[in-house]
Write an enzyme that holds these catalytic residues in place. Structure first.
Site, PDB file in Angstrom:
ATOM      1  N   HIS A   1       0.840  -1.211   0.000  1.00  0.00           N
ATOM      2  CA  HIS A   1       0.000   0.000   0.000  1.00  0.00           C
ATOM      3  C   HIS A   1       0.864   1.246   0.000  1.00  0.00           C
ATOM      4  O   HIS A   1       2.034   1.221   0.392  1.00  0.00           O
ATOM      5  CB  HIS A   1      -0.904   0.043   1.243  1.00  0.00           C
ATOM      6  CG  HIS A   1      -2.095  -0.846   1.148  1.00  0.00           C
ATOM      7  ND1 HIS A   1      -2.062  -2.169   1.489  1.00  0.00           N
ATOM      8  CD2 HIS A   1      -3.376  -0.598   0.746  1.00  0.00           C
ATOM      9  CE1 HIS A   1      -3.258  -2.707   1.311  1.00  0.00           C
ATOM     10  NE2 HIS A   1      -4.074  -1.777   0.851  1.00  0.00           N
TER      11      HIS A   1
ATOM     12  N   LYS B   1      -0.898   5.169   4.293  1.00  0.00           N
ATOM     13  CA  LYS B   1      -1.759   4.236   5.030  1.00  0.00           C
ATOM     14  C   LYS B   1      -1.393   4.207   6.501  1.00  0.00           C
ATOM     15  O   LYS B   1      -0.226   4.082   6.866  1.00  0.00           O
ATOM     16  CB  LYS B   1      -1.670   2.826   4.422  1.00  0.00           C
ATOM     17  CG  LYS B   1      -2.638   1.845   5.059  1.00  0.00           C
ATOM     18  CD  LYS B   1      -2.915   0.651   4.174  1.00  0.00           C
ATOM     19  CE  LYS B   1      -3.838  -0.353   4.855  1.00  0.00           C
ATOM     20  NZ  LYS B   1      -5.153   0.224   5.198  1.00  0.00           N
TER      21      LYS B   1
END
Ligand code: NDP
Ligand SMILES: O=C(O)C1=N[C@H](C(=O)O)C[C@H](O)C1
Length: 236
Positions: free
Chosen positions: A126, A130
């Site tokens: 990710h 995040k």
């Protein structure tokens, strides 16, 4: 995600009656701020998810919860929903692709349970913004593997500084660049590797899934997941 959901909702002729953010916190808002909204959608922060759910239950506003990182409080949320006879639908990932991957994984783990040579692991990648780790999706997929393979009994999301316990499903997380979200579940044997992978190309797939879930939730009461929506979704 809030912006992506608002754009998708408006493109689908829904009205966005209110939006909340760090300069306009939902927990400081009055009931009138949400007006006649028939649905709330939450993509916020792990520590805000449960307080936001509580407020929505108290106000009798059905809520689609996309925020991850709060699932340790699931039993409390179940009680909350029962106490208020409320409507909540949550999922760590609203992409139909992940929903399909998850269903496929159920079949694959049933087969792999009889094939002791295969070891299972989960990898996720990710973007650097995040906040939580591992991703909610990776945790869900790893728990599915634990449920399906009798030789596995727990998820191990931490870096290993020793040999890994063979009964663990290792989840590794990478944070780099702008990746929207990639998840791989793999089964590795001395001869080959079988892998299921989902790669989000943008955030529209999550937002479209949220709208689908919100439409399904309307008129229902209880605590639901995307799996409850999926049969209708796939058969529509
Ligand atoms: N289920 C799914 O399909 C998906 C889940 N997610 C999950 O959603 C969550 C959010 O992700 P993402 O949208 O990328 O993160 P962002 O950081 O972009 O969004 C977080 C939002 O929360 C807002 N916020 C911060 N404090 C408050 C407050 N006190 N009251 C109200 N709002 C507040 C922020 O406002 P401000 O902009 O002012 O800081 C921002 O809009 C994460 O848990 C992520 O894992 C993400 C994608 C898909
Ligand atoms: O934070 C994100 O971006 C995402 N979070 C979700 C998760 O934690 O699984 C879903 C998706 O991978 C994007």
């Amino acid at each position: 995600m809030g912006g992506a959901v608002a754009r998708e909702a408006e493109a689908d002729s829904h009205e966005v009656v209110a939006r909340f953010h760090s300069d306009r916190p939902f927990l400081e808002a009055s009931r009138s701020a949400v007006g006649e909204a028939d649905m709330a959608v939450d993509f916020s922060l792990p520590e805000l998810a449960v307080p936001h759910l509580r407020r929505c239950c108290e106000w009798q506003v059905p809520v689609v919860m996309g925020t991850t990182g709060w699932y340790d409080a699931l039993d409390d949320v179940r009680t909350l929903v029962q106490e208020h006879d409320a409507s909540v639908l949550y999922a760590p990932n609203f992409s139909i692709g992940v929903a399909v991957l998850s269903r496929a994984l159920g079949h694959v783990t049933t087969l792999m349970d009889a094939l002791d040579d295969y070891d299972a692991f989960v990898q996720e990648l990710h973007h650097t913004k995040k906040a939580d780790s591992p991703s909610g999706t990776a945790q869900m997929l790893a728990e599915q593997v634990v449920d399906g393979l009798s030789r596995k009994d727990h998820v191990e999301p931490e870096t290993q500084h020793q040999r890994i316990d063979p009964s663990a499903v290792h989840v590794s997380s990478t944070r780099a660049g702008t990746a929207f979200g990639e998840h791989t579940v793999a089964f590795d044997s001395p001869f080959d590797r079988v892998a299921l992978r989902h790669r989000a190309k943008n955030r529209r797939g999550f937002a479209a899934g949220v709208l689908r879930a919100a439409e399904w939730l309307r008129g229902r009461r209880g605590l639901f997941t995307l799996d409850d929506v999926l049969d209708d979704w796939l058969n529509a």
